[in-house]
Design a protein around this motif. Structure first.
Motif, PDB file in Angstrom:
ATOM      1  N   PRO A 120     -11.093  -3.371  -3.302  1.00 19.38           N
ATOM      2  CA  PRO A 120     -11.706  -2.398  -2.394  1.00 19.38           C
ATOM      3  C   PRO A 120     -11.842  -2.868  -0.949  1.00 19.38           C
ATOM      4  O   PRO A 120     -11.864  -2.056  -0.029  1.00 19.38           O
ATOM      5  N   HIS A 121     -11.906  -4.197  -0.740  1.00 22.57           N
ATOM      6  CA  HIS A 121     -12.113  -4.664   0.633  1.00 22.57           C
ATOM      7  C   HIS A 121     -10.795  -4.840   1.395  1.00 22.57           C
ATOM      8  O   HIS A 121     -10.802  -5.196   2.564  1.00 22.57           O
ATOM      9  N   LEU A 122      -9.666  -4.597   0.729  1.00 27.09           N
ATOM     10  CA  LEU A 122      -8.368  -4.727   1.404  1.00 27.09           C
ATOM     11  C   LEU A 122      -7.744  -3.355   1.638  1.00 27.09           C
ATOM     12  O   LEU A 122      -8.013  -2.406   0.900  1.00 27.09           O
ATOM     13  N   THR A 123      -6.883  -3.271   2.662  1.00 25.83           N
ATOM     14  CA  THR A 123      -6.164  -2.011   2.904  1.00 25.83           C
ATOM     15  C   THR A 123      -5.058  -1.875   1.853  1.00 25.83           C
ATOM     16  O   THR A 123      -4.737  -2.844   1.143  1.00 25.83           O
ATOM     17  N   VAL A 124      -4.445  -0.682   1.844  1.00 25.93           N
ATOM     18  CA  VAL A 124      -3.340  -0.434   0.908  1.00 25.93           C
ATOM     19  C   VAL A 124      -2.237  -1.475   1.130  1.00 25.93           C
ATOM     20  O   VAL A 124      -1.756  -2.111   0.187  1.00 25.93           O
ATOM     21  N   LYS A 125      -1.872  -1.665   2.411  1.00 23.32           N
ATOM     22  CA  LYS A 125      -0.785  -2.602   2.740  1.00 23.32           C
ATOM     23  C   LYS A 125      -1.150  -4.023   2.290  1.00 23.32           C
ATOM     24  O   LYS A 125      -0.331  -4.719   1.671  1.00 23.32           O
ATOM     25  N   GLU A 126      -2.384  -4.415   2.561  1.00 21.29           N
ATOM     26  CA  GLU A 126      -2.806  -5.775   2.189  1.00 21.29           C
ATOM     27  C   GLU A 126      -2.808  -5.950   0.666  1.00 21.29           C
ATOM     28  O   GLU A 126      -2.460  -7.010   0.152  1.00 21.29           O
ATOM     29  N   ASN A 127      -3.217  -4.890  -0.053  1.00 22.23           N
ATOM     30  CA  ASN A 127      -3.192  -4.956  -1.519  1.00 22.23           C
ATOM     31  C   ASN A 127      -1.778  -5.211  -2.027  1.00 22.23           C
ATOM     32  O   ASN A 127      -1.571  -6.037  -2.925  1.00 22.23           O
ATOM     33  N   ILE A 128      -0.813  -4.495  -1.454  1.00 17.15           N
ATOM     34  CA  ILE A 128       0.579  -4.645  -1.913  1.00 17.15           C
ATOM     35  C   ILE A 128       1.078  -6.050  -1.565  1.00 17.15           C
ATOM     36  O   ILE A 128       1.683  -6.736  -2.395  1.00 17.15           O
ATOM     37  N   GLU A 129       0.770  -6.480  -0.347  1.00 14.61           N
ATOM     38  CA  GLU A 129       1.229  -7.809   0.087  1.00 14.61           C
ATOM     39  C   GLU A 129       0.606  -8.919  -0.768  1.00 14.61           C
ATOM     40  O   GLU A 129       1.272  -9.888  -1.122  1.00 14.61           O
ATOM     41  N   LEU A 130      -0.674  -8.725  -1.095  1.00 16.48           N
ATOM     42  CA  LEU A 130      -1.353  -9.740  -1.905  1.00 16.48           C
ATOM     43  C   LEU A 130      -0.703  -9.860  -3.294  1.00 16.48           C
ATOM     44  O   LEU A 130      -0.515 -10.968  -3.813  1.00 16.48           O
ATOM     45  N   ALA A 131      -0.324  -8.687  -3.864  1.00 14.80           N
ATOM     46  CA  ALA A 131       0.343  -8.712  -5.179  1.00 14.80           C
ATOM     47  C   ALA A 131       1.643  -9.502  -5.077  1.00 14.80           C
ATOM     48  O   ALA A 131       1.994 -10.277  -5.976  1.00 14.80           O
ATOM     49  N   GLY A 132       2.362  -9.334  -3.975  1.00 17.35           N
ATOM     50  CA  GLY A 132       3.603 -10.090  -3.749  1.00 17.35           C
ATOM     51  C   GLY A 132       3.331 -11.575  -3.577  1.00 17.35           C
ATOM     52  O   GLY A 132       4.046 -12.419  -4.125  1.00 17.35           O
ATOM     53  N   THR A 146       7.238  -4.256   1.165  1.00 18.86           N
ATOM     54  CA  THR A 146       6.010  -3.475   1.317  1.00 18.86           C
ATOM     55  C   THR A 146       6.293  -2.247   2.181  1.00 18.86           C
ATOM     56  O   THR A 146       5.896  -1.126   1.842  1.00 18.86           O
ATOM     57  N   GLU A 147       7.036  -2.458   3.271  1.00 18.74           N
ATOM     58  CA  GLU A 147       7.356  -1.341   4.157  1.00 18.74           C
ATOM     59  C   GLU A 147       8.194  -0.300   3.414  1.00 18.74           C
ATOM     60  O   GLU A 147       7.916   0.897   3.456  1.00 18.74           O
ATOM     61  N   PHE A 148       9.168  -0.804   2.668  1.00 21.35           N
ATOM     62  CA  PHE A 148      10.025   0.096   1.896  1.00 21.35           C
ATOM     63  C   PHE A 148       9.206   0.906   0.865  1.00 21.35           C
ATOM     64  O   PHE A 148       9.336   2.120   0.769  1.00 21.35           O
ATOM     65  N   LEU A 149       8.331   0.214   0.149  1.00 23.52           N
ATOM     66  CA  LEU A 149       7.568   0.886  -0.908  1.00 23.52           C
ATOM     67  C   LEU A 149       6.569   1.886  -0.335  1.00 23.52           C
ATOM     68  O   LEU A 149       6.378   2.977  -0.881  1.00 23.52           O
ATOM     69  N   LEU A 150       5.920   1.520   0.783  1.00 22.47           N
ATOM     70  CA  LEU A 150       4.966   2.447   1.406  1.00 22.47           C
ATOM     71  C   LEU A 150       5.681   3.754   1.758  1.00 22.47           C
ATOM     72  O   LEU A 150       5.132   4.850   1.562  1.00 22.47           O
ATOM     73  N   LYS A 151       6.918   3.632   2.238  1.00 24.18           N
ATOM     74  CA  LYS A 151       7.680   4.840   2.608  1.00 24.18           C
ATOM     75  C   LYS A 151       8.193   5.546   1.357  1.00 24.18           C
ATOM     76  O   LYS A 151       8.056   6.757   1.212  1.00 24.18           O
ATOM     77  N   PHE A 152       8.748   4.764   0.457  1.00 24.46           N
ATOM     78  CA  PHE A 152       9.336   5.340  -0.767  1.00 24.46           C
ATOM     79  C   PHE A 152       8.285   6.108  -1.569  1.00 24.46           C
ATOM     80  O   PHE A 152       8.553   7.146  -2.152  1.00 24.46           O
ATOM     81  N   LEU A 153       7.073   5.579  -1.605  1.00 19.65           N
ATOM     82  CA  LEU A 153       6.017   6.195  -2.419  1.00 19.65           C
ATOM     83  C   LEU A 153       5.160   7.190  -1.620  1.00 19.65           C
ATOM     84  O   LEU A 153       4.175   7.722  -2.130  1.00 19.65           O
ATOM     85  N   GLY A 154       5.544   7.429  -0.377  1.00 15.29           N
ATOM     86  CA  GLY A 154       4.892   8.481   0.422  1.00 15.29           C
ATOM     87  C   GLY A 154       3.485   8.135   0.865  1.00 15.29           C
ATOM     88  O   GLY A 154       2.639   9.027   1.020  1.00 15.29           O
ATOM     89  N   ILE A 155       3.183   6.837   1.073  1.00 11.79           N
ATOM     90  CA  ILE A 155       1.834   6.463   1.521  1.00 11.79           C
ATOM     91  C   ILE A 155       1.889   5.610   2.805  1.00 11.79           C
ATOM     92  O   ILE A 155       0.964   4.864   3.103  1.00 11.79           O
ATOM     93  N   TRP A 156       2.964   5.758   3.552  1.00 10.92           N
ATOM     94  CA  TRP A 156       3.105   5.009   4.814  1.00 10.92           C
ATOM     95  C   TRP A 156       1.918   5.295   5.730  1.00 10.92           C
ATOM     96  O   TRP A 156       1.349   4.387   6.323  1.00 10.92           O
TER      97      TRP A 156
END
Ligand SMILES: Nc1ncnc2c1ncn2[C@@H]1O[C@H](COP(=O)(O)OP(=O)(O)OP(=O)(O)O)[C@@H](O)[C@H]1O
Ligand SMILES: [Mg+2]
Length: 348
Positions: A120-132, A146-156
């Motif tokens: 909850p304390h991280l942004t969407v982008k940070e959450n994805i990056e942290l998983a990586g 991360t950039e690709f997935l944010l766009k591909f999944l429609g949450i850029w």
């Protein structure tokens, strides 16, 4: 929508190797849960394979073992016996250490359950990056992907938001992105759209279709939903811990008998549907003949090899004591014997 074409092409190619070898193989999976003195046989010998790029769904009534099965094939739960093979690991994962499983799962499977959460304390982008980062994906690849997935999944547009300001569908997309950051070969899920309204669920299902077709990721998902099941290549039907049949996408969850192909498992067992047996007044035995390539089962209601000096008994559902048939109360604990107590054998 702009998609990083170079990255996706490269990734599709890495998912394109040898489509003939199954991605995932489960063999004779048995899972017994032990709670105090009570044993529950959640899986009673389940075998199946998932092919590369296949879209496979698992259905079955509540308690039939679906969650247990996906947890076992995802390497989260150890089965009591049986084997599970992942294409990227040349050994049975049920014999592997947790460290080996976690390492292999990073590149093999994305796992998404209904309650998959973001930090909850991280942004969407940070959450994805942290998983990586946790999956030890190279930093440069994490950034690109991360950039690709944010766009591909429609949450850029939502990349800088935190979980509490996202809609249910957006949270789900972000959770999916965290599982795709490692470029897995398969997405394994337990009712991932079960908590969403029909419209939002539909949009997530469209995404699963795109992940399957455009990224070449196989799908193995538990569902209770007609909406989901109709999108499958193949559906496995579980009942009481065994796979009783397979269906194609022309399935009606209300009339499973119309599309069911009964499954013969690795022990040559076939489970006959309960409704068919009930219509025949639940025979305990069948004799078998073959005729013009057909197998004919003849119900046998009484056999002449039942010992004469034995009586039918019923199990008391309260204390497990064996009591004579047609007795109204258990002579051990005094509980009423209901019709549910099944006739289950003989006693001298
Ligand atoms: N941790 C556990 N300890 C003991 N028994 C369990 C445990 N998890 C599941 N079970 C039992 O195993 C059986 C299969 O459960 P499972 O959760 O796999 O079913 P399911 O098909 O996913 O059901 P649902 O559709 O309700 O989610 C059930 O009888 C359940 O009560
Ligand atoms: Mg479940």
């Amino acid at each position: 929508m702009a998609i990083n074409a170079n990255l996706s092409k490269q990734e599709i190619e890495t998912n394109n190797d040898d489509d003939l070898v199954p991605l995932l193989v489960a063999e004779d999976i048995i899972k017994i849960y032990q709670t105090g003195k009570i044993e529950t046989q959640a899986l009673r010998g389940v075998s199946f394979k998932v092919k590369p790029r296949e879209k496979l769904f698992l259905i079955g009534p509540s308690g039939s073992g679906k969650t247990t099965l996906v947890s076992v094939v995802a390497g989260i739960t150890k089965p009591t016996s049986g084997k599970v093979f992942w294409k990227n690991l040349s050994k049975d994962i049920t014999r592997s250490t947790y460290e080996e499983i976690i390492k292999a799962r990073r590149t093999f499977a994305g796992v998404i359950f209904q309650d998959s959460k973001l930090l909850p304390h991280l942004t969407v982008k940070e959450n994805i990056e942290l998983a990586g980062f946790y999956a030890k994906v190279k930093q440069k690849v994490v950034k690109q992907r991360t950039e690709f997935l944010l766009k591909f999944l429609g949450i850029w547009d939502k990349r800088s938001k935190r979980e509490d300001t996202l809609s249910g569908g957006e949270k789900k997309r972000a959770a999916i992105a965290t599982t795709l950051i490692t470029n897995p070969k398969i997405l394994i899920g337990d009712e991932p759209t079960g908590d969403l309204d029909v419209e939002t669920a539909e949009s997530i299902l469209d995404l699963f279709d795109r992940i399957n077709v455009e990224l070449g990721v196989a799908i193995c998902i538990v569902t209770h939903s007609q909406q989901v099941a109709a999108r499958a290549n193949r559906i496995l039907e579980l009942r009481d811990g065994v796979i009783i049949g397979q269906h194609g996408s022309q399935i009606s969850l209300r009339k499973l008998e119309n599309s069911r192909l009964l499954e013969i498992d690795r022990q040559s067992r076939i489970v006959l549907p309960k409704s068919v047996l009930q219509d025949m007044h639940s025979p305990k035995h069948f004799s078998i003949t073959t005729e013009n390539g057909k197998i004919i089962l003849h119900p046998v209601y009484k056999t002449d090899f039942e010992p004469n000096n034995m009586t039918h008994v019923t199990t008391c559902t309260m204390c497990g004591n064996l009591v004579k048939n047609k007795v109204k109360f258990c002579d051990h604990c005094g509980a009423p014997i209901t019709d549910k107590g099944e006739n289950n054998g003989f006693k001298k």
